[in-house]
Design an enzyme around this catalytic site. Sequence first.
Site, short mmCIF file in Angstrom:
data_model
loop_
_atom_site.label_atom_id
_atom_site.label_comp_id
_atom_site.label_asym_id
_atom_site.label_seq_id
_atom_site.Cartn_x
_atom_site.Cartn_y
_atom_site.Cartn_z
N HIS A 174 -3.56 -9.38 15.05
CA HIS A 174 -3.12 -8.23 14.27
C HIS A 174 -2.57 -7.08 15.11
CE1 HIS A 174 -7.04 -6.66 15.44
NE2 HIS A 174 -6.60 -5.46 15.12
C1 UD1 Z 1 -6.59 -0.82 12.57
C2 UD1 Z 1 -6.88 -0.16 13.91
C3 UD1 Z 1 -7.12 -1.23 14.95
C4 UD1 Z 1 -8.15 -2.22 14.51
C5 UD1 Z 1 -7.76 -2.78 13.16
C6 UD1 Z 1 -8.79 -3.75 12.64
C7 UD1 Z 1 -5.80 2.00 14.39
C8 UD1 Z 1 -4.74 2.65 15.18
N1 UD1 Z 1 -5.78 0.66 14.38
O1 UD1 Z 1 -5.36 -1.51 12.73
O2 UD1 Z 1 -7.56 -0.63 16.14
O3 UD1 Z 1 -8.24 -3.26 15.45
O4 UD1 Z 1 -7.62 -1.69 12.24
O5 UD1 Z 1 -8.44 -4.28 11.42
O6 UD1 Z 1 -6.61 2.66 13.79
N2 UD1 Z 1 -3.60 -2.86 5.14
C9 UD1 Z 1 -3.94 -3.40 3.92
N3 UD1 Z 1 -5.20 -3.20 3.45
C10 UD1 Z 1 -6.14 -2.52 4.13
C11 UD1 Z 1 -5.79 -1.97 5.36
C12 UD1 Z 1 -4.52 -2.15 5.86
O7 UD1 Z 1 -3.13 -4.06 3.29
O8 UD1 Z 1 -7.27 -2.39 3.63
C13 UD1 Z 1 -2.25 -3.09 5.68
C14 UD1 Z 1 -1.25 -2.00 5.37
O9 UD1 Z 1 -0.02 -2.61 5.16
C15 UD1 Z 1 -1.21 -1.21 6.65
C16 UD1 Z 1 -1.46 -2.26 7.69
O10 UD1 Z 1 -2.33 -3.20 7.10
O11 UD1 Z 1 -0.01 -0.54 6.82
C17 UD1 Z 1 -2.10 -1.71 8.94
O12 UD1 Z 1 -3.31 -0.99 8.65
P1 UD1 Z 1 -3.79 0.19 9.65
O13 UD1 Z 1 -5.12 0.66 9.26
O14 UD1 Z 1 -2.70 1.18 9.81
O15 UD1 Z 1 -3.87 -0.54 11.05
P2 UD1 Z 1 -4.51 -1.95 11.45
O16 UD1 Z 1 -3.42 -2.81 11.95
O17 UD1 Z 1 -5.39 -2.48 10.38
#
Ligand code: UD1
Length: 377
Positions: A210
């Site tokens: 991821h």
């Molecule tokens: C975040 C953390 C990362 C961690 C990861 C674990 C930061 C900078 N990054 O990254 O360190 O390893 O979480 O999972 O804080 N999304 C969903 N549903 C959710 C959450 C996210 O669909 O419940 C999707 C959205 O499209 C979103 C993307 O995932 O834009 C990324 O989510 P985000 O929380 O921005 O970063 P992660 O890649 O999950």
Amino acid sequence: RTVMCVVGARPNFMKIAPIMAALEDSTPLSLVHTGQHYDIHMQALFFQQLGIPEPDINLEVGSGSHGWQTAEIMQRFEPVVDAAAPIAVLVVGDVNSTIACALVAAKKQIPVIHVEAGLRSFDRSMPEEINRVLTDQLAQLLFTTERAAGENLLREGVEENRIHFVGNVMIDSLLDHRSKAVAARETLLQSKGEAAVEACGSGYAVLTLHRPANVDDASILRGIISLLQRISERIPIVFPVHPRTKAALERSGLDQTLEQISGIFCLSPVGYLEMLGLMSESRLVLTDSGGMQEETTALGIPCVTLRNNTERPITVTEGTNTVTGIAPERVLAVVDDILVTGGKSGCTPELWDGKAALRIRDVMIGWLKSLGNGGDR
Ligand code: UD1
């Protein structure tokens, strides 16, 4: 007034659970969930499986760019802090919720406690590295998981008396829940049916992916998928797909390619107990996660880290982790070695003994007393 604990994203939950359990009898606690992660499988399921209390407040921030998300968490957290006037704000890990809430608290001169302090990949292209460095500069009390983390902090000018090497709370959770892990067979059966159980019966690899550096760019992702195809010719791969990765696969049309690879079984994100079961029973784990490098070391399962560096060096020097990057020949050589020899035999790092949260409690009791006596600065 409470010690206000903060969680936001999936890797925070297994860290906060043992801390809150250890502190609940000695210290008034509250819990703020920023809502950085919001899908049931990315958070609510973890609260339930780990026995984390219902959050007092959910900021319901959701997804966005780094600037937007960090700012939004800060804006929503500030009035909460104003209303509650916490004794301290306790943050864990390195996600955007960690730095956002630490920054709000520090500017209000509310002491910040950082659990999992001092880890460094020395790679500022990784957003988490920026979160780690800045959070540690803001924290008054810093708890570390390995000795190298303490050395990093000292080098960055953090006063020695603020740093406490206590071990790894994520491993507290792992040891606590290991006996309740959901069998891999169960998870596979539920999501993929009998054929997957059959295919994985004589050994499988678990994959998680991821990191933006691996998934956001379609050509890099395409390269990784072709590498995974080659690995899947050696051993079936069970792949719980993170929402970021799912979106990237769909965007690039690579979801179709992946579907056609018969040795790769894609799952929706799984719960904590399901993941624990999948990892424990696997022959190896391929990952770009931070936490899983540590969990595999604790479980004694070989880990291939699909990144160029790690902020958790003890998993390499003492544990079962090999950092390979994503160059196919390098990854395949390490995978082949694991399949033939069983890979590195690691040992359990110092203080990864299931008692880290109790050590945090003991330090905090003394520290809170000192605050009552006029503060520790
Ligand atoms: C975040 C953390 C990362 C961690 C990861 C674990 C930061 C900078 N990054 O990254 O360190 O390893 O979480 O999972 O804080 N999304 C969903 N549903 C959710 C959450 C996210 O669909 O419940 C999707 C959205 O499209 C979103 C993307 O995932 O834009 C990324 O989510 P985000 O929380 O921005 O970063 P992660 O890649 O999950």
